[in-house]
Scaffold this motif. Sequence first.
Motif, mmCIF file in Angstrom:
data_model
loop_
_atom_site.group_PDB
_atom_site.id
_atom_site.type_symbol
_atom_site.label_atom_id
_atom_site.label_comp_id
_atom_site.label_asym_id
_atom_site.label_seq_id
_atom_site.Cartn_x
_atom_site.Cartn_y
_atom_site.Cartn_z
ATOM 1 N N LYS A 161 0.818 -1.223 0.000
ATOM 2 C CA LYS A 161 0.000 0.000 0.000
ATOM 3 C C LYS A 161 0.849 1.268 0.000
ATOM 4 C CE LYS A 161 -4.019 -2.026 2.280
ATOM 5 N NZ LYS A 161 -4.971 -1.921 3.409
ATOM 6 N N LEU A 162 2.139 1.110 0.376
ATOM 7 C CA LEU A 162 3.051 2.248 0.372
ATOM 8 C C LEU A 162 3.968 2.250 -0.826
ATOM 9 C CD1 LEU A 162 4.029 2.358 4.170
ATOM 10 C CD2 LEU A 162 2.292 3.711 2.965
ATOM 11 N N ASP A 163 3.787 1.290 -1.722
ATOM 12 C CA ASP A 163 4.598 1.219 -2.926
ATOM 13 C C ASP A 163 3.913 2.050 -4.014
ATOM 14 O OD1 ASP A 163 6.289 0.663 -4.943
ATOM 15 O OD2 ASP A 163 5.890 -1.507 -4.995
ATOM 16 N N GLN A 185 -1.942 -1.731 -5.332
ATOM 17 C CA GLN A 185 -2.613 -1.563 -4.047
ATOM 18 C C GLN A 185 -2.189 -0.266 -3.323
ATOM 19 O OE1 GLN A 185 -1.899 -5.077 -1.720
ATOM 20 N NE2 GLN A 185 -2.597 -6.503 -3.334
ATOM 21 N N PHE A 186 -1.542 0.635 -4.024
ATOM 22 C CA PHE A 186 -1.035 1.850 -3.402
ATOM 23 C C PHE A 186 -2.194 2.689 -2.835
ATOM 24 C CE2 PHE A 186 0.062 6.396 -3.913
ATOM 25 C CZ PHE A 186 1.063 6.467 -2.946
ATOM 26 N N ASP A 187 -2.012 3.111 -1.571
ATOM 27 C CA ASP A 187 -3.020 3.925 -0.873
ATOM 28 C C ASP A 187 -2.426 5.318 -0.632
ATOM 29 O OD1 ASP A 187 -5.046 4.978 0.571
ATOM 30 O OD2 ASP A 187 -4.985 3.529 2.217
ATOM 31 N N ARG A 225 -0.116 9.877 5.603
ATOM 32 C CA ARG A 225 -0.076 9.798 7.066
ATOM 33 C C ARG A 225 1.169 9.073 7.584
ATOM 34 N NH1 ARG A 225 -5.723 8.654 6.250
ATOM 35 N NH2 ARG A 225 -5.262 6.433 6.392
ATOM 36 N N THR A 226 1.890 8.373 6.720
ATOM 37 C CA THR A 226 3.064 7.605 7.147
ATOM 38 C C THR A 226 4.315 8.469 7.027
ATOM 39 O OG1 THR A 226 2.006 5.586 6.353
ATOM 40 C CG2 THR A 226 4.388 5.498 6.791
#
Length: 230
Positions: free
Chosen positions: A24-26, A31-33, A39-40
């Motif tokens: 999700k962070l890629d 699936q990237f969010d 927020r990260t």
Amino acid sequence: MASDETSNVSDVEKVAENKDYNPKLDFFSEQFDPLLALRTPNIVVPVINAKTYDNIYKYKSMVEGKPEQKKKPARPPEEAPIERRWLPHQLPIPSKKKRIDKNVFTRMERVVGPLEFLKKCREKRCRIKVWTRHSHDIRGYCIAYLVAFDKHWNLALEDVEEVWTRPKRRKIPALDGARFDLKFRPKVLPPPIKIVETTNKTETCSRHVGQLLLRGEHVAFIVILPDVKK
């Protein structure tokens, strides 16, 4: 043996890296969010100098390769404003400006219709007889010279001889100028009233007034009396 140990260490590092990996962070993952990435902390953007877009439409046009529309240059303030286009039948009809009379005397010079009768009486200095009315009948008449008038038939008269009829018994006594209380003495006394004729119920009175303003609602009709002075 050494080669086996190095291969085992590389496998351990790969496993550790796979544990920290989050799709999700890629940025290149399906699936990237983006909200989670915001927020990260310590997230590095792949392209730091990437161009930002105001809305999705601009981004989509860039991806699809559509040319960006150029903004029209603003018009200079010195240029004349655009006039609304009207059809011939929608154009305003030219009309003459109404002349505004400032006072009664200028209006009297431009009267037309029935009021011209009063204008002639004023110009020729004719003596007129004006019958007056009250709520239910003719009250009397006034013989005078006309000085001014307006469109409501309000009359300014001078050298007035007024004759009217009134009942003998009245709820409020008339101020004939005969008796006044010593405490109340008006500065200007009303003109004296003469009783010309009496009957059982009414009496006909007359008086001479220097100037009189007669309201138009009290005027019944007017007649010219050129040869009569009173």
